[in-house]
Structures are given as C-alpha cells and as structure tokens.
Enzyme design. Sequence first.
Site, short mmCIF file in Angstrom:
data_model
loop_
_atom_site.label_atom_id
_atom_site.label_comp_id
_atom_site.label_asym_id
_atom_site.label_seq_id
_atom_site.Cartn_x
_atom_site.Cartn_y
_atom_site.Cartn_z
N GLU A 436 45.30 36.69 35.74
CA GLU A 436 44.53 37.39 36.75
C GLU A 436 43.27 36.60 37.08
O GLU A 436 42.46 36.29 36.22
CB GLU A 436 44.18 38.76 36.15
CG GLU A 436 43.18 39.54 36.88
CD GLU A 436 42.71 40.74 36.01
OE1 GLU A 436 43.23 40.93 34.89
OE2 GLU A 436 41.81 41.44 36.48
N ASP A 509 43.14 41.15 32.00
CA ASP A 509 41.99 41.66 31.26
C ASP A 509 42.32 42.99 30.61
O ASP A 509 43.21 43.72 31.05
CB ASP A 509 40.81 41.86 32.20
CG ASP A 509 40.07 40.55 32.41
OD1 ASP A 509 40.16 39.69 31.51
OD2 ASP A 509 39.44 40.39 33.46
N ASP A 511 40.81 45.68 30.82
CA ASP A 511 40.09 46.77 31.47
C ASP A 511 41.00 47.48 32.48
O ASP A 511 42.18 47.18 32.58
CB ASP A 511 38.81 46.24 32.15
CG ASP A 511 39.14 45.15 33.15
OD1 ASP A 511 40.33 44.96 33.47
OD2 ASP A 511 38.20 44.48 33.62
N ASP A 513 41.17 47.45 35.80
CA ASP A 513 41.76 46.59 36.82
C ASP A 513 42.90 45.77 36.25
O ASP A 513 43.95 45.63 36.86
CB ASP A 513 40.70 45.64 37.39
CG ASP A 513 39.93 46.30 38.52
OD1 ASP A 513 40.34 47.40 38.93
OD2 ASP A 513 38.92 45.71 38.96
#
Length: 645
Positions: A436, A509, A511, A513
């Site tokens: 990403e 990641d 998180d 997103d």
Amino acid sequence: MAKTTEEYGAKDIQVLEGLEAVRKRPGMYIGSTGPAGLHHLVYEVVDNSVDEAMAGHATHISVTLMPDGSCEVVDDGRGIPVDRHNDPKMKGMTAAEVVLTVLHAGGKFGGAGYKVSGGLHGVGISVVNALSQRVEVEIDRNGDRHYMDFENGGKLKTKLEIRGKAPNNRTGTTVRFWPDPTIFDEITFRAQTLLERFQMMAFLNKGLEIRFQDKRPEATSPDPIVFKYAGGIIDFVSHLNASKEPLFKKVGYIEQIEEDQEVEIAFQWNTGFNADGMHSFANGIATIEGGMHEEGFKKSITNVVNKYARAKGLLKEKEENLQGEDIREGLTAIISVRLREPQFEGQTKGKLGNVSIRSLVEKATNERLAEWFEENPTEGRKIVSKALLACRARLAARSARDATRRKSALEGAGMPEKLKDCSSRNPDECELFIVEGDSAGGSAVAARDPRTQAILPIRGKILNVERARLDRMLKNTEVQTLISAIGAGVGEEFDVTKIRYNKVILMCDADVDGSHIRTLLLTFFFRYMPDLVKGEHVYIAQPPLYSTVVGKEKTYLKDDHAKNVFLESHPNHKKEFQRLKGLGEMDFDELGETTMDADRRTLLQIAVEQVAIADEVFSVLMGDDVESRKHFIQTNAKDVRFLDI
Ligand code: 0RA
C-alpha cells in the site's frame, strides 16, 4: 485361561498398531496438524451425530468448548451399540469399544440403519481417539448409562461399564475429548470456525438443532448459540441474500428423491453482479470444486432460461443465446445432493465425480424449473432482463479487454511500469508483494531479495468489485496492473497454472485504511481469481504491532499475544512498548527483518474453507447494505479475521 489372555493380547496389539499409524501420519487422516486438522476432530465427532440425525434417530446435537480445553459433543441418537461385537477377531470387545479403537469401524456394521452416510470424510471416530490425550464416552442405551474412557492416543483405560440408569430412559451418545498437544501445533479451538461449520450443517439438514456454547474463560460470546432451520436450504439462500437486494421475494425450490439418490435445490436472484453465488454439497460436504451436480444444474438452467426467453419473445430470433454466466449473474443457489457412494475428485477432493447425479440434477431442473417459470411469470421476466443486461456488459468487457491486450502488446514486454519485478522466472520461488502506497513501496524495494521478491505498489483504493461489473473493473488502472503482474488472466479466463508468483502477499498497514484496502484486494481475488485463493497462493504479511528495547537490542512483537508472552518471560521489563502504526514507520532493514525475510517473518495464509459462508461475509462487508455491515463489524470487531486463516 492362558489362551484367552493370548487372544486379548493379539487383538490389543492390532488395535494399538492401527491407532499408532494414525499418530505417525495424522495428515493422512485429518489433512494437517494445524488449525484445520484440529477442527477436523470436532467435525468428525459431530458428523457421527449428524448421521444419526439423518437416519431419523437424533434431533438435537450440542457442542460445548469446556474451560479445561476439551470439546464435548452430545446427541440424542440411539447411542453407540454396547453389546459384544460379533466379529470373532474382536472377541471380548463391546461394539462401542470397537467403534472408538478400530479404524473405519464407523461403517455402521453394514447394517440397514443408514441410507446415505454423511461421514464420508468419515475417517471414523477412532481417529479422534488416536489423536487425543483423553477421551470420555457416555452412552445411554437400553435404559442404562454406560461409561468408558481412553488415554494417550486411544488406550482403553476404563472398559465400558454401567454407571446407573439413563435419565428418563433417554438414548444418546456423549463424546468428550482433549486433543493431544504433542500432535497438534496448537490445541485451542476457534469458536468462529466451528460456528460457521455448524450453521452450514444446520442449513443442510432441515430441522436439525445444533447448539454451541463456548464455556472457556476467554470466550468472546459465552451464551449458547442455536442453529435450527425449518426451511433448510431455502433458509440458507435467504440468509445469503439477506445482505443483498433480492430481485424478487420468492426463493425457488426443486426436490427430487429417488431410490438411492436425491437432489434438493434452492435459488433466488439478487440485483448484484456476482456470478459465483452457486454453492454445492454432496452428503452434507461442501464441493468447492463443483462437479457433476453443478454441471447438471448449470446446463439445465441455461437451457430452461433460453427456451423461456424465446417462447416469450424476450430474446429475438436473430439474437444469440444467453450464456450460462449471464444467467448466473446475481444468482444465489444451493445444490445439495445425497447419494450412496460419492466420489470426491480433484486437487482438494472437492469435486463430485458421480456421473449419475448429473442426469438426475439436469432432469429434475429441466422439468421443475420450466414449471416454476410458467407459474412465476413476473419473476421469470425479471430474470431474463437481468441476464440480457449481463450479456451486453460481457460483450462490452470483452472489447475492453481486447483493447487492453492490444495496448500492452504495443508497449512491449507488457509488464506494468510500477512493478519492480524479481529476476527469477521460476514461479515456484517467486513472491509478489502488493504494498500500500508509494513510500512503503520504496522501503520494500530496498528490503527485498531482488532475485525472488517482486514489489507492486498500489495507490489508493482499488474499485470495490462487489459493486461493479467486470467491464468497469477492467477500466481501473490499479486492477489492470494487478492482472498483468500476476500474469494469468482474470475472471472465467483465469488460469492458475500461468501465475508468475507462487505467493501473492498483501502488505498493508495495521490501521483501518490498511484493512480496508486488504479487504478490497481479497474481495477482488475471491471474485475474479478464485483459483488463486483456493490454491492457497494468497497471503497476508504481518508487520509487527509493537517494538520494545531489551538492553540495546530492539525486539519486535507481532501482536498482543506475543507481547504477553514476552512480558511473562521478562517480568522485570519496564513495560515501554512502542505501538507501530504504519509500514512507513519502519526503515527498510526493519521492514525486511520483521516482515519480508522468509526466514524470520510470519505470513497468514488465506484459506476459504467454507466458501458459502465466506461469500456471505464478503457480500456483507463489501456490498450496499450498510446496516448489515455495521452489525457484522460490531459483532465481529474483535475478530475481523473473518477469513478462516
Ligand atoms: C455404530 C452403529 C450405530 C450407531 C452408531 C455407531 C453411533 C455412533 C455415534 C457417534 C456419536 N453419536 C453416535 N451415535 C450412534 C447403529 C446403532 C443401532 O443400530 O441401534
């Protein structure tokens, strides 16, 4: 006297050798000693109870995960027979002892009791015994409560004995087992995995009640959960479509029962574009590679819908026939067949090979579906209009794809510019990291082994495939890049033998997103390259969640569990942990060391075992129904590993 002892000895040795073979090569019997194998033990016991239910003798099955790590399965069937076994080789043993200690003795003693048996993975309950450190069996039969137990891989400790009366003269079997920690990598059951399986079984066995309770202290939901569906596979279809928008209210149903085989089909279209909403089963076992029953259904449905469309003038004379995939767009269907000797073929033994079932399904569908269309003209019209739209989109997608091909042919080698490819051309050793963002992509390029590791940075969010047809998808550049890098085509054309990398690793990641992008990518693979997922080529990289410093050394900790284990072994640690957020926060050698280096990293492999349930999960997470999604995320928030990883 001496003679008897000798005979017992010989029999005992035989029995132990049998179970020892299972302990030596557990994989041969239960597939693996990982989580899948561990859960297989539960299924094996429950399958026996389901067999009792299918034979019409049991109505309730209850499964409990106990605080001491054992699993208890209770049914109200006839109870395993307790009389002396009649085979002279088994002299002195009760039938129940034989069932628990002799391989393949589940064969129900060749009796007429069972018409079609579901326990065909049916390695038999003795395999569970062989792979457990302890097993306790309680049998209520003939008015008595019987008990026996085994230890250390199936060694009989307490012979079958009567311990009082069966309450209210009930009949039934209770099996409680403790998986052997020296056999399995891990002996902690995952409630969600079991629940998915039990729900599926309850759908496939109309009226059967399966109750589940997790009594372990760490249980996320300790209340009992009961699955029971009066409508059987009709309820299954409603359930799968509940998060979608059905094209019409009715769920269609076809049933045909013959002397020694039967078929049951439930179907309903939704307004979505997924053409893989068909799920098939043979004797209660998911046939994820399809087979004869699916072939028969596909062929017939294509026929019936085309005939109907022509008869009603919805398809003009000069127009070409609708193709199967056009008709199956948005179709949710369950095909469940039962037959005497199912032949399971294919790579994962998930393909039904019995030819006779194809003609049965085809004949039944030809007759009954044509009737159904005549009886339901409003629905019929809607189905045909939807298929016509799909057909036009398919033709548009084909020309878009041809244009993409011509374009890449003009551009030369055809590999996307963003791809930092590896030098090896041997797919077996090659890995593709989908990363990403461009900055993390840069670190990954610096950290990789350039011989075997390729990096593809993906920017922003790829299109949500659950809400778009293939023709629109193919216009998205991120999607195009992904398809060319993997190199094996897309959709119906996808050919898993052509993949350029054996492992496709998503590195996002930790998180919100990151997990959204991961879900989008997984949805894309699941829908348009399902063989990539089924072939177990898709992985998730696991960047560590924490780092801490011991002396001068920085240590990385994968997750909260790893952190707790670390704290146990370092009781005086000053408890300063850094919570790592993004891949971008690590420099390239940290990234290499913790997440990419094949010797040090851990990867999660994506395995879709219960495809029908996974299908629903994807639809809920990625579809239009915001309420369902909210509910799903709220109820699964602690465990958004929704795939059986
Ligand atoms: C062998 C024969 C019969 C039933 C069973 C085994 C049986 C096994 C299990 C395992 C869990 N629950 C079970 N219930 C039954 C046939 C019994 C008869 O003919 O009465």
